[in-house]
Design an enzyme around this catalytic site. Structure first.
Site, PDB file in Angstrom:
ATOM      1  N   ASP A   1      58.126  26.452  25.947  1.00 45.20           N
ATOM      2  CA  ASP A   1      57.707  25.107  26.286  1.00 45.20           C
ATOM      3  C   ASP A   1      57.662  24.327  24.969  1.00 45.20           C
ATOM      4  OD1 ASP A   1      56.363  22.973  27.801  1.00 45.20           O
ATOM      5  OD2 ASP A   1      54.569  23.597  26.715  1.00 45.20           O
ATOM      6  N   LEU A   2      57.710  22.997  25.041  1.00 39.16           N
ATOM      7  CA  LEU A   2      57.680  22.193  23.819  1.00 39.16           C
ATOM      8  C   LEU A   2      56.299  21.587  23.563  1.00 39.16           C
ATOM      9  CD1 LEU A   2      61.127  20.328  24.034  1.00 39.16           C
ATOM     10  CD2 LEU A   2      60.504  22.184  22.490  1.00 39.16           C
ATOM     11  N   ASP A   3      55.912  20.602  24.384  1.00 37.89           N
ATOM     12  CA  ASP A   3      54.696  19.831  24.137  1.00 37.89           C
ATOM     13  C   ASP A   3      53.449  20.701  24.187  1.00 37.89           C
ATOM     14  OD1 ASP A   3      56.355  17.651  24.015  1.00 37.89           O
ATOM     15  OD2 ASP A   3      55.935  16.973  26.058  1.00 37.89           O
TER      16      ASP A   3
ATOM     17  N   ASP B   1      51.756  26.815  26.858  1.00 36.55           N
ATOM     18  CA  ASP B   1      50.307  26.608  26.825  1.00 36.55           C
ATOM     19  C   ASP B   1      49.702  26.382  28.197  1.00 36.55           C
ATOM     20  OD1 ASP B   1      51.655  23.934  26.774  1.00 36.55           O
ATOM     21  OD2 ASP B   1      49.573  23.251  26.898  1.00 36.55           O
TER      22      ASP B   1
END
Length: 238
Positions: free
Chosen positions: A16-18, A188
């Protein structure tokens, strides 16, 4: 690093990025402020527009197009376009204005401060495994120095439904040409990243937010294989 399930062989890692590879909260806060200021200044009839107005328009767009939430860029474009139509701009002017607003949005959205720890960790992991980014958002890692670590980036909308739906997880396995069970997904969010990955057949690593506790988290549905509190902990898997 804490193990809740026995991990299997790993042939690739997806991220995942954000809020997994960097803190996205200040980025979004600044971007929303700048995006609103741009629209307000675009035409005199939009001077009094507020974010609350845009939120109501976003809700109206989703009611009209229920599946649009999978593509947050297109969803935002539609809302801005409606705001401009409501302000009296022609259909052609509204589309042009929404296009300009989205270009401005993308500029600010990509001003991300990436921790050195993220660079060091991804660089080390990429020497052993192919890495892929899978995001529900519209961040463009190639614009803030992370693009070279990834084989490719999958985005909800253009590449399928948003997580926790399996579309992008399945597509990642297909493009990587590895068994889906040999992919470790790192994120997250316990719903979109952990539950979504496990239900799709991947292994999951939860990078927990500060002060979070899996046993006392409301959205805890499925146990991840691995829990970490710092991204750099992943290098112990090498």
């Amino acid at each position: 690093m804490r193990f809740y399930r026995s991990p299997g062989p790993i042939s690739a890692i997806t991220f995942d990025l954000d809020d997994t590879l960097y803190d996205n909260r200040p980025v979004i806060q600044r971007t929303e402020q700048e995006a609103l200021a741009f629209v307000q200044s675009y035409h005199p009839a939009l001077r009094t527009l507020q974010n609350a107005d845009l939120q109501r328009l976003r809700q109206a767009v989703r009611e009209a197009e229920p599946e649009i939430y999978h593509d947050v860029t297109r969803w935002r474009h539609r809302a801005v376009e409606r705001a401009m139509l409501n302000a009296g701009l022609s259909a052609e002017e509204a589309v042009a204005g929404a296009n300009a607003a989205m270009m401005n949005f993308a500029k600010w959205r990509s001003r991300v401060d990436v921790p050195q720890e993220t660079h060091d960790t991804l660089k080390a992991l990429a020497k052993k495994w192919p890495l892929v980014a899978i995001t529900n958002g519209n961040a463009q890692p190639e614009l803030f120095g992370l693009g070279d670590y990834f084989e490719f980036v999958l985005r909800a909308g253009p590449d399928g439904r948003s997580k926790p739906f399996s579309d992008m997880y399945f597509l990642a396995a297909e493009k990587l040409n590895v068994p889906i069970g040999e992919i470790l997904h790192v994120g997250d969010d316990l719903t979109t990243d952990v539950a979504g990955a496990i239900r799709s057949g991947l292994q999951a690593c939860w990078i927990k937010p500060e002060n979070a506790d899996l046993m006392h988290t409301v959205d805890s549905r499925l146990l991840p294989h691995i829990e970490i509190s710092q991204l750099a902990s992943l290098t112990s898997l090498i």
